[in-house]
Design an enzyme around this catalytic site. Structure first.
Site: not given
Length: 76
Positions: A14-16, A47
């Site tokens: 998952n981001c980041p 992103d």
């Protein structure tokens, strides 16, 4: 998908995290080389677009295929 010099599989992250791993990988690459990033986080689309603009790198391609997101980033 165009040719690329290096591939980073950030599936399941998952981001980041995909951005951070891409940044680290790009830092080790030479100007003009292309990184292919594979991610599964839907937020990665926005992103990576923002990341390319902020860093001056070129987002050459962004597409979804089979539930995975593929990005080609050319190092400036």
């Amino acid at each position: 998908m165009a040719d690329f010099d290096q591939e980073l599989d950030a599936s399941g992250l998952n981001c980041p995290l995909p951005i951070l791993r891409a940044k680290k990988t790009l830092n080790a690459m030479s100007s003009g080389q292309v990184l292919h990033v594979i991610a599964t986080d839907p937020g990665s689309v926005k992103d990576f677009d923002a990341f390319a603009k902020q860093t001056g790198n070129e987002l050459m391609e962004s597409k979804e295929e089979g539930g995975k997101f593929h990005f080609l980033i050319k190092k400036s």
